[in-house]
Design an enzyme around this catalytic site. Structure first.
Site, short mmCIF file in Angstrom:
data_model
loop_
_atom_site.label_atom_id
_atom_site.label_comp_id
_atom_site.label_asym_id
_atom_site.label_seq_id
_atom_site.Cartn_x
_atom_site.Cartn_y
_atom_site.Cartn_z
N HIS A 26 -10.25 1.27 1.30
CA HIS A 26 -9.78 2.60 1.70
C HIS A 26 -10.94 3.57 1.86
O HIS A 26 -10.94 4.40 2.78
CB HIS A 26 -8.82 3.18 0.65
CG HIS A 26 -7.38 2.81 0.86
ND1 HIS A 26 -6.69 3.14 1.99
CD2 HIS A 26 -6.49 2.16 0.07
CE1 HIS A 26 -5.43 2.70 1.89
NE2 HIS A 26 -5.29 2.09 0.73
N CYS B 118 0.86 -1.18 0.00
CA CYS B 118 0.00 0.00 0.00
C CYS B 118 0.89 1.24 0.00
O CYS B 118 1.89 1.27 0.72
CB CYS B 118 -0.87 -0.01 1.26
SG CYS B 118 -1.95 1.41 1.41
N HIS C 177 -8.89 -3.65 -2.52
CA HIS C 177 -8.00 -2.90 -1.62
C HIS C 177 -8.40 -1.42 -1.59
O HIS C 177 -8.50 -0.82 -0.52
CB HIS C 177 -6.55 -3.08 -2.10
CG HIS C 177 -5.52 -2.32 -1.33
ND1 HIS C 177 -4.56 -2.93 -0.56
CD2 HIS C 177 -5.30 -0.98 -1.20
CE1 HIS C 177 -3.80 -2.00 0.01
NE2 HIS C 177 -4.23 -0.81 -0.37
N GLU C 178 -8.66 -0.84 -2.76
CA GLU C 178 -9.01 0.59 -2.85
C GLU C 178 -10.40 0.85 -2.27
O GLU C 178 -10.62 1.86 -1.61
CB GLU C 178 -8.91 1.09 -4.29
CG GLU C 178 -7.53 0.95 -4.94
CD GLU C 178 -6.40 1.48 -4.10
OE1 GLU C 178 -6.59 2.47 -3.38
OE2 GLU C 178 -5.31 0.88 -4.15
#
Ligand code: ZN
Length: 175
Positions: A138, A92, A134-135
């Site tokens: 966020h 990351c 993953h994004e």
């Protein structure tokens, strides 16, 4: 150039806000996010990682290849997700030099609006699906280390605190 926020930081733990629509201001932000992502040799970047609490992220699963395939996703919503779980080593941009194997579903279908306010649907798997998950995390204030055991997470967070302190010191020396 936008500055990437390093963990731990409260902005990375907040839930992001949906956009009523994409305007020139957001398009400019997205352009700057691409510049910051490619500069940092990353494959994905979410708005909170540059200090902006909005539901925007960008990705490019070919960022390190010849032919780029940039995608900006605004207000993304998961439509379906695979039952098949696969492990993959993730990093990351908010955790420089830290990597960990994380289990996640493989294939997914996601709906989002693009830079031109057009509704899009994408079904993908493998590396691209991994980046999207993953994004998307966020935007909900979830970091890849949150998928690890508490022990492993604490070790990485401790190292990041030290890293940030050292970085701050060397930044001060430059002034
Ligand atoms: Zn990240």
């Amino acid at each position: 150039m936008l500055k990437i926020v390093y963990a731990p930081d409260p902005i990375l733990k907040k839930e992001c806000i949906s956009l009523p629509q994409v305007d020139d201001h957001h398009r400019d932000l997205i352009k700057q996010m691409y510049a910051a992502m490619y500069e940092a040799n990353g494959v994905g970047l979410a708005a909170p990682q540059v200090g902006i609490n909005k539901r925007i992220f960008i990705l490019d699963s070919n960022a390190r290849g010849e032919e780029k395939s940039p995608i900006a996703m605004i207000n993304p919503t998961l439509i379906s997700i695979d039952e098949k779980i696969v492990p993959y080593e993730e990093g990351c941009l908010s955790f420089p030099e830290h990597f960990a194997e994380i289990d996640r579903p493989d294939q997914l279908t996601i709906e989002y609006i693009d830079e031109n306010n057009e509704k899009q649907t994408l079904t993908t798997d493998g590396f691209e699906s991994r980046i999207i998950q993953h994004e998307l995390d966020h935007l909900n204030g979830i970091l890849f280390v949150d998928h690890l055991s508490r022990l492993k997470r604490d070790i990485i967070i401790r190292k990041m605190k030290k890293y940030k302190k050292e970085n701050k010191r060397s930044d001060e020396k430059k002034i």
